[in-house]
Design a protein around this motif. Structure first.
Motif, PDB file in Angstrom:
ATOM      1  N   TYR A 298       0.850  -1.194   0.000  1.00 23.44           N
ATOM      2  CA  TYR A 298       0.000   0.000   0.000  1.00 23.44           C
ATOM      3  C   TYR A 298       0.893   1.253   0.000  1.00 23.44           C
ATOM      4  CZ  TYR A 298      -4.752   1.728   1.038  1.00 23.44           C
ATOM      5  OH  TYR A 298      -5.991   2.290   0.973  1.00 23.44           O
ATOM      6  N   ALA A 299       1.981   1.184   0.774  1.00 23.28           N
ATOM      7  CA  ALA A 299       2.893   2.331   0.886  1.00 23.28           C
ATOM      8  C   ALA A 299       3.574   2.636  -0.452  1.00 23.28           C
ATOM      9  CB  ALA A 299       3.935   2.051   1.956  1.00 23.28           C
ATOM     10  N   VAL A 300       3.788   1.596  -1.253  1.00 20.40           N
ATOM     11  CA  VAL A 300       4.424   1.824  -2.560  1.00 20.40           C
ATOM     12  C   VAL A 300       3.459   2.586  -3.473  1.00 20.40           C
ATOM     13  CG1 VAL A 300       5.461   0.689  -4.569  1.00 20.40           C
ATOM     14  CG2 VAL A 300       5.877  -0.198  -2.280  1.00 20.40           C
ATOM     15  N   ILE A 301       2.173   2.247  -3.395  1.00 21.11           N
ATOM     16  CA  ILE A 301       1.175   2.986  -4.180  1.00 21.11           C
ATOM     17  C   ILE A 301       1.144   4.442  -3.709  1.00 21.11           C
ATOM     18  CG2 ILE A 301      -1.277   3.110  -4.819  1.00 21.11           C
ATOM     19  CD1 ILE A 301      -1.389   0.044  -4.361  1.00 21.11           C
ATOM     20  N   MET A 302       1.330   4.627  -2.397  1.00 23.53           N
ATOM     21  CA  MET A 302       1.384   6.000  -1.871  1.00 23.53           C
ATOM     22  C   MET A 302       2.610   6.727  -2.401  1.00 23.53           C
ATOM     23  SD  MET A 302       0.184   5.041   1.954  1.00 23.53           S
ATOM     24  CE  MET A 302       0.305   6.649   2.714  1.00 23.53           C
ATOM     25  N   ALA A 303       3.720   5.979  -2.572  1.00 17.09           N
ATOM     26  CA  ALA A 303       4.933   6.590  -3.130  1.00 17.09           C
ATOM     27  C   ALA A 303       4.658   7.078  -4.557  1.00 17.09           C
ATOM     28  CB  ALA A 303       6.077   5.576  -3.120  1.00 17.09           C
TER      29      ALA A 303
ATOM     30  N   TYR B 200       3.101  11.553  -8.398  1.00 18.98           N
ATOM     31  CA  TYR B 200       2.073  12.122  -9.282  1.00 18.98           C
ATOM     32  C   TYR B 200       1.580  13.477  -8.781  1.00 18.98           C
ATOM     33  CZ  TYR B 200       1.538   8.750 -12.972  1.00 18.98           C
ATOM     34  OH  TYR B 200       1.759   7.998 -14.101  1.00 18.98           O
ATOM     35  N   LEU B 201       1.688  13.700  -7.478  1.00 16.23           N
ATOM     36  CA  LEU B 201       1.313  15.005  -6.927  1.00 16.23           C
ATOM     37  C   LEU B 201       2.209  16.080  -7.558  1.00 16.23           C
ATOM     38  CD1 LEU B 201      -0.557  16.158  -4.711  1.00 16.23           C
ATOM     39  CD2 LEU B 201       1.304  15.896  -3.105  1.00 16.23           C
ATOM     40  N   PHE B 202       3.487  15.740  -7.710  1.00 11.80           N
ATOM     41  CA  PHE B 202       4.409  16.702  -8.318  1.00 11.80           C
ATOM     42  C   PHE B 202       4.274  16.734  -9.835  1.00 11.80           C
ATOM     43  CE2 PHE B 202       6.143  15.965  -4.116  1.00 11.80           C
ATOM     44  CZ  PHE B 202       6.323  17.278  -3.703  1.00 11.80           C
ATOM     45  N   TYR B 203       4.071  15.575 -10.435  1.00 11.51           N
ATOM     46  CA  TYR B 203       3.900  15.553 -11.900  1.00 11.51           C
ATOM     47  C   TYR B 203       2.663  16.356 -12.318  1.00 11.51           C
ATOM     48  CZ  TYR B 203       7.279  11.689 -11.999  1.00 11.51           C
ATOM     49  OH  TYR B 203       8.399  10.924 -11.876  1.00 11.51           O
ATOM     50  N   SER B 204       1.640  16.403 -11.434  1.00 13.93           N
ATOM     51  CA  SER B 204       0.404  17.117 -11.760  1.00 13.93           C
ATOM     52  C   SER B 204       0.662  18.593 -12.025  1.00 13.93           C
ATOM     53  CB  SER B 204      -0.594  17.021 -10.610  1.00 13.93           C
ATOM     54  OG  SER B 204      -0.926  15.709 -10.366  1.00 13.93           O
ATOM     55  N   ALA B 205       1.630  19.154 -11.278  1.00 13.83           N
ATOM     56  CA  ALA B 205       1.899  20.592 -11.388  1.00 13.83           C
ATOM     57  C   ALA B 205       2.201  20.994 -12.828  1.00 13.83           C
ATOM     58  CB  ALA B 205       3.049  20.972 -10.469  1.00 13.83           C
ATOM     59  N   THR B 206       2.845  20.097 -13.569  1.00  7.85           N
ATOM     60  CA  THR B 206       3.192  20.431 -14.970  1.00  7.85           C
ATOM     61  C   THR B 206       2.482  19.502 -15.956  1.00  7.85           C
ATOM     62  OG1 THR B 206       5.103  18.971 -14.763  1.00  7.85           O
ATOM     63  CG2 THR B 206       5.484  21.331 -14.398  1.00  7.85           C
ATOM     64  N   LEU B 207       1.592  18.673 -15.476  1.00  7.47           N
ATOM     65  CA  LEU B 207       0.937  17.634 -16.284  1.00  7.47           C
ATOM     66  C   LEU B 207       2.003  16.852 -17.061  1.00  7.47           C
ATOM     67  CD1 LEU B 207      -2.115  19.637 -17.705  1.00  7.47           C
ATOM     68  CD2 LEU B 207      -2.014  18.271 -15.635  1.00  7.47           C
TER      69      LEU B 207
ATOM     70  N   TYR C 171      13.052   8.396  -7.476  1.00  5.72           N
ATOM     71  CA  TYR C 171      11.906   9.162  -6.980  1.00  5.72           C
ATOM     72  C   TYR C 171      10.876   8.281  -6.263  1.00  5.72           C
ATOM     73  CZ  TYR C 171      13.658  13.260  -9.346  1.00  5.72           C
ATOM     74  OH  TYR C 171      14.438  14.302  -9.713  1.00  5.72           O
ATOM     75  N   ILE C 172      10.800   7.033  -6.712  1.00  8.04           N
ATOM     76  CA  ILE C 172       9.875   6.115  -6.039  1.00  8.04           C
ATOM     77  C   ILE C 172      10.419   5.830  -4.633  1.00  8.04           C
ATOM     78  CG2 ILE C 172       8.808   3.811  -6.098  1.00  8.04           C
ATOM     79  CD1 ILE C 172       7.855   5.257  -8.469  1.00  8.04           C
ATOM     80  N   LEU C 173      11.741   5.629  -4.581  1.00  8.16           N
ATOM     81  CA  LEU C 173      12.389   5.359  -3.291  1.00  8.16           C
ATOM     82  C   LEU C 173      12.169   6.537  -2.347  1.00  8.16           C
ATOM     83  CD1 LEU C 173      14.236   3.312  -1.832  1.00  8.16           C
ATOM     84  CD2 LEU C 173      16.176   4.630  -2.633  1.00  8.16           C
ATOM     85  N   LEU C 174      12.300   7.732  -2.881  1.00 11.02           N
ATOM     86  CA  LEU C 174      12.098   8.939  -2.093  1.00 11.02           C
ATOM     87  C   LEU C 174      10.651   9.011  -1.586  1.00 11.02           C
ATOM     88  CD1 LEU C 174      13.897  11.415  -1.414  1.00 11.02           C
ATOM     89  CD2 LEU C 174      12.724  12.622  -3.277  1.00 11.02           C
ATOM     90  N   GLY C 175       9.711   8.719  -2.463  1.00 10.16           N
ATOM     91  CA  GLY C 175       8.293   8.729  -2.087  1.00 10.16           C
ATOM     92  C   GLY C 175       8.006   7.710  -1.000  1.00 10.16           C
ATOM     93  N   LEU C 176       8.629   6.533  -1.138  1.00  7.52           N
ATOM     94  CA  LEU C 176       8.419   5.461  -0.159  1.00  7.52           C
ATOM     95  C   LEU C 176       8.990   5.872   1.202  1.00  7.52           C
ATOM     96  CD1 LEU C 176       7.330   2.514   0.064  1.00  7.52           C
ATOM     97  CD2 LEU C 176       9.661   1.734  -0.341  1.00  7.52           C
TER      98      LEU C 176
ATOM     99  N   GLY D 217      -5.499  18.074 -10.880  1.00  7.79           N
ATOM    100  CA  GLY D 217      -4.626  16.901 -10.820  1.00  7.79           C
ATOM    101  C   GLY D 217      -4.033  16.759  -9.431  1.00  7.79           C
ATOM    102  N   MET D 218      -3.542  17.888  -8.889  1.00  7.61           N
ATOM    103  CA  MET D 218      -2.938  17.849  -7.550  1.00  7.61           C
ATOM    104  C   MET D 218      -3.995  17.502  -6.499  1.00  7.61           C
ATOM    105  SD  MET D 218      -0.358  21.039  -7.925  1.00  7.61           S
ATOM    106  CE  MET D 218       0.636  20.868  -6.477  1.00  7.61           C
TER     107      MET D 218
END
Lengths: 35, 474
Positions: free
Chosen positions: B87-92, B97-104, B134-139, B304-305
């Motif tokens: 579940y935590a990986v999906i959160m990562a 995606y929260l950041f990717y949303s800023a620039t689509l 980035y996934i590692l950072l999110g996790l 998106g965000m």
């Protein structure tokens, strides 16, 4: 929107949010009485 | 509030609307409510009641019922651990995606972006191949947040829950308001709600309803037992079970409007049928919805965000509850400090999560999710119901529930927990096993399914017995 979808929308809302409202009402009534 | 936060999770957003649409549209509400009243709410009362009566986490509560059944509690806790690890990986991904949303950043090929740029999926099923930074950072960020919330105790968690439980509901309402005002939204909603009553004759639809209710209410993970154990000994049980179940269903039902209005808009914008864009799970959240967001006429990055923030908040409350279930079990058994227990649980879950974060991790995650949902949770629920209804006794349990609760339960409750709920769970488990051998989960190498699936669920039971045998501190 088809009539069937409207009926399900109204019934769904009544049941789901009515059920939630009723159980919250009972909880509040109990809290007031306990106090 | 925290229990509602636990029950409401990603499943409400990405599973319920699609399951409803696939299984009779608006007519699905009928089997859903039947399932809620015959299995969901009775089992929730069972878990709440056990926690309040025993005032302990799941393993210690089961040990108080009968020393021989402590393992049932541990089994639930280990399944919760396995669940939160992926579940935590999906959160990562959500953080990313929260950041990717800023620039689509996903552009027009959302599928390619998710698989090749975000996950960097370049391994065959069974491979690992390093972890994207980035996934590692999110996790890591996810687990740091969980650690600091849980390690500071239940009060801190309550304070955090007061803020982050209502927030996603507000965000969801904002997204619904945006979705419903888009062209094509009504067509989407029609797909979601138009009833197909003939489907109610299909047993599959009824099993889907029971499955959805069961997963949605966070049952069989020890969470509800643990949360209830923090409440006073004479706390209300039955009405709390009603409130949690109705609030959870209310969010699911509402999320359907948000999701299907956006899908309706996407279908119209791309000139296809809603049926072609309707999907669920990871594909819906990270491929379909970003595609729809890109096509929004105004403030697309903002929406998106908001969408990914909603997913994050919803998953945080569920993750907190799952970790809390594990932590309180360790604290109860070995009397170690809460901080130390949280450190052990979060570090181990982070390490397990590394497998799911790798460049072949999506396959491992799919396998884990399939086995945990179809076998882990269902089997735990079945054993839990049988132990409590037959060994503790449904009748004394009902007497206890009625002594503390405002809404009294009748004899129907005993029939539900003794016969209906175990039969449905047993049937569901048997059917899943039958299907598994008829047609395996996928065409992945068999060793992957054995290691990532079977070994995990069977290992959980063995570990549960070991934990029972290892002496704790009284």
């Amino acid at each position: 929107m088809p009539t069937g979808a409207w009926i399900m929308l109204i019934c769904g809302c009544l049941f789901v949010y009515g059920g939630l409202g009723f159980s919250l009402y009972i909880a509040m009534k109990k809290e007031t009485r306990d106090r | 509030m925290a229990a509602i936060g636990s029950a409401v999770g990603l499943g409400n957003i990405w599973r319920f609307p699609y399951v409803a649409y696939e299984n009779g549209g608006g007519a699905f509400l009928i089997p859903y409510f039947v399932a809620m009243f015959t299995a969901g709410i009775p089992l929730m009362m069972l878990e709440y009641g056990l926690g309040i009566k025993m005032q302990r986490s799941a393993p210690a509560s089961f040990a108080k019922v009968d020393k021989r059944f402590e393992w049932v509690g541990w089994w639930a806790v280990i399944v919760a651990f396995l669940l939160v690890a992926y579940y935590a990986v999906i959160m990562a991904w959500c953080w990313n995606y929260l950041f990717y949303s800023a620039t689509l950043a996903w552009g027009s090929d959302t599928h390619g972006f998710f698989h090749h740029q975000v996950l960097q999926l370049n391994q065959p099923p069974g491979g690992l191949g390093g972890i994207p930074g980035y996934i590692l950072l999110g996790l890591a960020l996810t687990w740091v947040c969980v650690f600091f919330t849980i390690s500071r105790g239940v009060r801190q968690m309550g304070r955090v829950a007061m803020w982050i439980v209502p927030l996603p509901f507000i965000l969801l309402a904002v997204l619904a308001a945006r979705g419903l005002t888009l062209p094509g939204a009504i067509e989407g909603i029609s797909y979601y709600l138009e009833p197909n009553f003939s489907q109610l004759l299909s047993p599959q639809v009824w099993l889907a309803a029971y499955g959805q209710v069961f997963f949605s209410l966070s049952l069989a993970t020890g969470v509800m037992i643990t949360y209830a154990s923090y409440l006073p000994h004479d706390s209300e049980v039955t009405n709390n079970a009603f409130i949690t179940s109705f609030a959870d269903t209310g969010i699911s039902f509402f999320a359907g409007f948000t999701i299907f209005s956006i899908l309706g808009y996407l279908a119209q914008a791309t000139g296809v049928e809603v049926a072609e864009v309707a999907t669920s799970g990871i594909g819906l959240a990270f491929v379909t919805i970003p595609a729809a967001i890109s096509k929004l006429p105004l403030a697309a990055p903002l929406f998106g965000m908001l969408f990914f923030l909603t997913l994050l908040m919803l998953s945080f409350t569920s993750a907190f509850s799952l970790v809390e279930s594990c932590v309180s079990s360790l604290v109860d058994k070995w009397q170690i400090s809460r901080r130390k227990a949280t450190l052990v649980v979060t570090s181990l879950a982070f390490l397990v999560g590394l497998v799911y974060s790798s460049r072949g991790g999506l396959y491992w995650l799919g396998i884990a999710d399939h086995w945990v949902s179809n076998y882990g949770l269902v089997a735990v629920g079945l054993v839990e119901a049988v132990v409590l209804a037959y060994f503790f006794g449904a009748s004394p349990f009902r007497t206890f529930l009625n002594s503390v609760s405002e809404i009294r339960v009748g004899g129907w409750w005993e029939i539900m927990v003794k016969f209906i709920a175990p039969s449905i769970l047993g049937l569901s488990l048997g059917l899943s096993l039958y299907r598994e051998f008829q047609q395996p989960y996928s065409e992945y190498p068999i060793w992957c399914l054995v290691v990532g699936g079977w070994l995990m669920v069977v290992g959980a039971i063995i570990l549960a017995f070991i934990f029972q045998r290892v002496g704790g501190r009284e």
